[in-house]
Design a protein around this motif. Structure first.
Motif, mmCIF file in Angstrom:
data_model
loop_
_atom_site.group_PDB
_atom_site.id
_atom_site.type_symbol
_atom_site.label_atom_id
_atom_site.label_comp_id
_atom_site.label_asym_id
_atom_site.label_seq_id
_atom_site.Cartn_x
_atom_site.Cartn_y
_atom_site.Cartn_z
ATOM 1 N N ALA A 245 0.805 -1.231 0.000
ATOM 2 C CA ALA A 245 0.000 0.000 0.000
ATOM 3 C C ALA A 245 0.835 1.276 0.000
ATOM 4 N N VAL A 246 2.157 1.149 -0.081
ATOM 5 C CA VAL A 246 3.010 2.310 0.205
ATOM 6 C C VAL A 246 2.755 3.500 -0.727
ATOM 7 N N THR A 247 2.526 3.250 -2.010
ATOM 8 C CA THR A 247 2.329 4.372 -2.941
ATOM 9 C C THR A 247 0.995 5.069 -2.679
ATOM 10 N N ALA A 248 -0.046 4.281 -2.453
ATOM 11 C CA ALA A 248 -1.359 4.871 -2.129
ATOM 12 C C ALA A 248 -1.283 5.650 -0.816
ATOM 13 N N MET A 249 -0.541 5.116 0.144
ATOM 14 C CA MET A 249 -0.357 5.817 1.419
ATOM 15 C C MET A 249 0.372 7.143 1.195
ATOM 16 N N GLY A 250 1.397 7.103 0.356
ATOM 17 C CA GLY A 250 2.164 8.318 0.073
ATOM 18 C C GLY A 250 1.308 9.406 -0.553
ATOM 19 N N LYS A 251 0.475 9.014 -1.498
ATOM 20 C CA LYS A 251 -0.416 9.994 -2.156
ATOM 21 C C LYS A 251 -1.387 10.608 -1.153
ATOM 22 N N ALA A 252 -1.989 9.745 -0.342
ATOM 23 C CA ALA A 252 -2.958 10.230 0.650
ATOM 24 C C ALA A 252 -2.277 11.146 1.663
ATOM 25 N N LEU A 253 -1.059 10.778 2.044
ATOM 26 C CA LEU A 253 -0.335 11.577 3.036
ATOM 27 C C LEU A 253 0.032 12.946 2.472
ATOM 28 N N LEU A 254 0.393 12.971 1.213
ATOM 29 C CA LEU A 254 0.742 14.247 0.581
ATOM 30 C C LEU A 254 -0.471 15.185 0.547
ATOM 31 N N GLU A 255 -1.641 14.631 0.255
ATOM 32 C CA GLU A 255 -2.874 15.446 0.275
ATOM 33 C C GLU A 255 -3.160 15.971 1.682
ATOM 34 N N PHE A 256 -2.964 15.114 2.657
ATOM 35 C CA PHE A 256 -3.174 15.475 4.065
ATOM 36 C C PHE A 256 -2.239 16.623 4.457
ATOM 37 N N VAL A 257 -0.971 16.475 4.111
ATOM 38 C CA VAL A 257 0.022 17.513 4.431
ATOM 39 C C VAL A 257 -0.352 18.828 3.750
ATOM 40 N N TRP A 258 -0.766 18.722 2.502
ATOM 41 C CA TRP A 258 -1.088 19.922 1.730
ATOM 42 C C TRP A 258 -2.230 20.705 2.382
ATOM 43 N N ALA A 259 -3.195 19.972 2.916
ATOM 44 C CA ALA A 259 -4.358 20.626 3.541
ATOM 45 C C ALA A 259 -3.974 21.367 4.827
ATOM 46 N N LEU A 260 -2.903 20.920 5.473
ATOM 47 C CA LEU A 260 -2.555 21.473 6.793
ATOM 48 C C LEU A 260 -1.259 22.288 6.789
ATOM 49 N N ARG A 261 -0.687 22.505 5.619
ATOM 50 C CA ARG A 261 0.691 23.017 5.562
ATOM 51 C C ARG A 261 0.879 24.396 6.195
ATOM 52 N N PHE A 262 -0.194 25.171 6.323
ATOM 53 C CA PHE A 262 -0.051 26.506 6.918
ATOM 54 C C PHE A 262 -0.479 26.536 8.388
ATOM 55 N N HIS A 263 -0.489 25.385 9.035
ATOM 56 C CA HIS A 263 -0.937 25.332 10.434
ATOM 57 C C HIS A 263 -0.066 26.233 11.308
ATOM 58 N N THR A 264 -0.704 26.862 12.288
ATOM 59 C CA THR A 264 0.017 27.847 13.112
ATOM 60 C C THR A 264 0.919 27.203 14.165
ATOM 61 N N ASP A 265 0.679 25.939 14.507
ATOM 62 C CA ASP A 265 1.446 25.297 15.575
ATOM 63 C C ASP A 265 2.715 24.651 15.008
ATOM 64 N N SER A 266 3.862 24.987 15.585
ATOM 65 C CA SER A 266 5.135 24.505 15.023
ATOM 66 C C SER A 266 5.289 22.988 15.182
ATOM 67 N N TYR A 267 4.741 22.420 16.260
ATOM 68 C CA TYR A 267 4.826 20.964 16.455
ATOM 69 C C TYR A 267 4.076 20.235 15.335
ATOM 70 N N VAL A 268 2.928 20.784 14.950
ATOM 71 C CA VAL A 268 2.160 20.205 13.839
ATOM 72 C C VAL A 268 2.954 20.339 12.538
ATOM 73 N N ARG A 269 3.519 21.514 12.298
ATOM 74 C CA ARG A 269 4.271 21.725 11.046
ATOM 75 C C ARG A 269 5.500 20.817 10.978
ATOM 76 N N GLN A 270 6.167 20.635 12.115
ATOM 77 C CA GLN A 270 7.314 19.716 12.135
ATOM 78 C C GLN A 270 6.871 18.303 11.746
ATOM 79 N N GLY A 271 5.713 17.903 12.269
ATOM 80 C CA GLY A 271 5.179 16.583 11.929
ATOM 81 C C GLY A 271 4.863 16.462 10.447
ATOM 82 N N LEU A 272 4.308 17.525 9.882
ATOM 83 C CA LEU A 272 3.977 17.518 8.449
ATOM 84 C C LEU A 272 5.243 17.367 7.603
ATOM 85 N N LEU A 273 6.292 18.056 8.012
ATOM 86 C CA LEU A 273 7.557 17.961 7.277
ATOM 87 C C LEU A 273 8.188 16.580 7.462
#
Length: 338
Positions: A245-273
């Motif tokens: 499932a790794v490629t499908a997981m990667g695609k879904a994760l990229l969409e998830f990150v994209w939706a949250l990329r401007f989050h104000t909390d640095s701990y969340v942003r570190q997790g996204l990166l």
């Protein structure tokens, strides 16, 4: 006289009298209904070992047992109760991964759970995924001897940094001159027990993050849990290397990150990166560059912005690390003979 008599230590007698149940179903009865505190304590201490020794019996009641453990509260001042409960939960999940993962991930977004319980669910999923992804440990080494992902400490500690150190080491190996040989070693390690179940751990966690519930708002006040969720997804992605499932997981994760990329909390942003790092490390390079070309270009542009503008030093470092990794992956693909 009576005063000269040495009192007899009965503590060991007590332990001998209070034997833990020897059957899984008896454990359930004790944990849910017994008023005998000593028996309850003996059961909590013995449960992990009993589950691992009796996989067939455990699978018959795995979801029920997972539910009991998720709600189990300390009846006595038992030393190490939280760890004993967690280890039993991990044992149940690794013994019957799909139904128990389905139950736990569904409960993560359910009503009427404390934030602590939600974070407990994430910890158990990560520890079980870690164990399943290294079959050489599974069943042959005591779970306590297996190196655990450092996700047990609350955010604000260095827990996620410890995990990122592991990822950093792998990034270094990927960006050295002879990176191709490293990737071949990784692929040679082949499939693992996490292979067939990775999606069951991952996808349910990623599907409902943007739906506020009556008592639980990940994108609002509950950003500590969101931070933990993001770091958990990064670890699950990292452990999913070589899985179906790794490629499908990667695609879904990229969409998830994209939706949250401007989050104000640095701990969340570190997790996204960290999610981006895990995706780049785990998804095969050719799939990344063939199936996600446009998304990667957008991600690259965002990472460049983070390096220049993010107020958090860790975020800037992680973004730069990801840019270097992307560059090296492109070089690697260009040097592979067609």
């Amino acid at each position: 006289s009576d005063d000269d008599l040495i009192p007899y230590d009965m503590s060991e007698d007590k332990e001998l009298k209070t034997k833990a149940p020897v059957y899984i179903r008896n454990c359930i009865e004790v944990l849910t209904g017994s008023e005998d505190v000593d028996k309850w304590e003996a059961t909590v201490k013995a449960l992990e070992s009993l589950v691992r020794k009796n996989p067939v019996a455990t699978r018959e009641v795995s979801v029920e047992l997972a539910k009991i453990l998720l709600h189990l509260e300390e009846k006595t001042c038992i030393e190490g109760f939280v760890e004993l409960r967690q280890r039993a939960q991990v044992a149940v999940l690794t013994t019957d991964p799909i139904p128990v993962a389905k139950y736990l991930t569904s409960q993560f977004y359910s009503l009427n759970y404390s934030l602590r319980q939600r974070m407990d669910i994430l910890d158990v999923l990560v520890l079980a995924a870690k164990e399943l992804s290294y079959p050489k440990f599974h069943g042959k080494t005591k779970p306590s001897d297996v190196q655990k992902p450092c996700l047990q400490l609350p955010p604000g500690s260095d827990s996620s940094k410890d995990w990122r150190r592991i990822v950093d080491e792998r990034i270094k190996s990927k960006t050295r001159r002879f990176a191709v040989s490293h990737s071949q070693v990784e692929l040679a390690s082949g499939p693992n027990e996490f292979n067939s179940v990775a999606g069951h751990f991952f996808f349910p966690l990623i599907q409902h993050f943007d739906r506020p519930l009556t008592t639980f708002d990940l994108l609002g006040e509950d950003h500590i849990v969101l931070g933990r969720l993001v770091h958990t997804l990064a670890i699950l992605m990292y452990l999913a290397v070589n899985t179906v499932a790794v490629t499908a997981m990667g695609k879904a994760l990229l969409e998830f990150v994209w939706a949250l990329r401007f989050h104000t909390d640095s701990y969340v942003r570190q997790g996204l990166l960290s999610c981006i790092s895990s995706m780049l490390l785990s998804v095969p390079t050719e799939h990344l560059l063939e199936d996600m070309t446009e998304e990667l270009l957008e991600t690259q542009s965002w990472l460049e912005d983070v390096v220049e503008k993010d107020p958090d030093g860790d975020c800037r470092r992680l973004a730069l690390q990801n840019l270097l990794l992307m560059e090296n992956l492109k070089k690697k693909l260009r040097t592979v003979p067609s």
